[in-house]
Design a protein around this motif. Sequence first.
Motif, short mmCIF file in Angstrom:
data_model
loop_
_atom_site.label_atom_id
_atom_site.label_comp_id
_atom_site.label_asym_id
_atom_site.label_seq_id
_atom_site.Cartn_x
_atom_site.Cartn_y
_atom_site.Cartn_z
N THR A 34 0.69 -1.06 0.04
CA THR A 34 0.12 0.25 0.00
C THR A 34 0.70 1.44 -0.06
O THR A 34 0.57 2.26 0.16
N ALA A 35 2.44 1.37 -0.43
CA ALA A 35 3.31 2.19 0.12
C ALA A 35 4.48 1.50 -1.05
O ALA A 35 4.91 0.34 -0.56
N GLY A 36 5.13 2.63 -1.31
CA GLY A 36 6.54 2.66 -1.66
C GLY A 36 6.08 1.86 -3.56
O GLY A 36 7.16 1.17 -3.80
N LEU A 37 5.40 2.10 -3.91
CA LEU A 37 5.41 2.35 -5.34
C LEU A 37 5.54 3.81 -5.71
O LEU A 37 5.39 4.39 -5.35
N HIS A 38 5.82 4.13 -7.79
CA HIS A 38 5.76 4.98 -8.28
C HIS A 38 6.96 5.91 -8.08
O HIS A 38 7.16 7.32 -8.48
N GLY A 39 8.00 5.04 -7.83
CA GLY A 39 9.31 6.10 -7.70
C GLY A 39 9.37 6.96 -6.58
O GLY A 39 10.42 8.17 -6.08
N TYR A 40 8.08 7.01 -5.36
CA TYR A 40 8.61 7.89 -3.74
C TYR A 40 9.68 7.21 -2.65
O TYR A 40 9.90 5.92 -2.85
N PRO A 41 10.14 8.33 -2.81
CA PRO A 41 11.66 7.95 -1.35
C PRO A 41 11.44 7.05 0.00
O PRO A 41 12.67 7.15 0.08
N TRP A 42 10.05 7.37 -0.01
CA TRP A 42 9.46 6.94 1.21
C TRP A 42 8.24 5.61 0.93
O TRP A 42 8.09 6.28 0.51
N PRO A 43 8.41 4.62 1.10
CA PRO A 43 9.50 3.68 1.92
C PRO A 43 10.55 3.15 1.63
O PRO A 43 10.59 3.38 0.22
N GLU A 44 11.53 2.42 1.81
CA GLU A 44 12.91 2.52 1.32
C GLU A 44 12.14 1.25 -0.42
O GLU A 44 12.19 0.38 -0.91
N LYS A 45 11.49 0.42 0.25
CA LYS A 45 10.53 -0.95 -0.24
C LYS A 45 9.12 -1.28 -0.21
O LYS A 45 8.72 0.07 0.77
N PRO A 46 8.80 -1.46 -1.08
CA PRO A 46 7.23 -1.81 -1.52
C PRO A 46 6.66 -2.28 0.10
O PRO A 46 7.05 -3.78 0.04
N ASP A 47 5.49 -1.81 0.50
CA ASP A 47 4.88 -2.18 2.10
C ASP A 47 3.44 -2.37 1.76
O ASP A 47 2.84 -1.62 1.94
#
Length: 284
Positions: A231-244
């Motif tokens: 639910t986060a870590g997609l599309h090149g955002y700097p956070w988080p380090e990996k999708p989680d």
Amino acid sequence: MRVVSWNIHWGCGKDGRIRIHAIIDVLRKLNPDIICLQEVAANHPELEGSATANQFKQLAGAFGGFHAIEHAPSEIYRNNVPRLFGNLILSKYRITQAQRHMLPWPVDPEGAPGMPRGAIEVVLDTPGARLRLVTTHLEYHSPLQRMAQIRRLRELHAEASARARIFAAHPEMDAPYQLGERPASAIYCGDFNMAPGDAAYQALLAPHAEGAPLLLDAWAARHPGHARAPTAGLHGYPWPEKPDCYDYFFVTEDLARRVASVEVQSETAASDHQPVVLELVPGA
């Protein structure tokens, strides 16, 4: 019944620009009956992209046929003007009562940064049944504070369930005493800032000594044995380090059988989190 939960990152996309209209467009395409949003801002020019507008009003205005309940646990004043940051519920269904809960914010000896956190609880008249809906955004930086907030959510769940067992109207008393039933059947959603299997996750789902109905992870109930969509870590955002996974729907046992689908909408880059959609079939 379609419910969307989404941490909208105050509408700030991966290019650092705020586009609330992009958030609204995604929500409209998802065609929800209920919308639960976290990280809604008002009068916060210092946030990335400069969130100067009142996004609570913008979002409520965009869904004019919905009932809006807002709660900004972070309320800071500059020149007597409130700067707000918090949660918003928009519902097509009738809301019979609402409660805004401040969650614990204990001092962390490690000095971890944090902010006031809260939860909105509403009682909804949905097709065939009345139920509670709670949306929240728990602390990210401090596991100590996050666990305290989990404990408070469990206390509130046990309290509502106990009240549901003994509920009786008192028409002879004044109007402020006439709060209706807080049903035991409930949906909890939002950004919990915990990974599946974390201590906080396990604590939230643990049995209640008070006899309150168990909370179940709707994703696990609908997709047993399947890898969880991030639910986060997609599309090149700097956070988080990996999708989680940080964003969840939890439902009481009686609602688990009504879960038709739980899906993460991974396509949009309008926020650093992805919208999560829960669909329930009607129930009596």
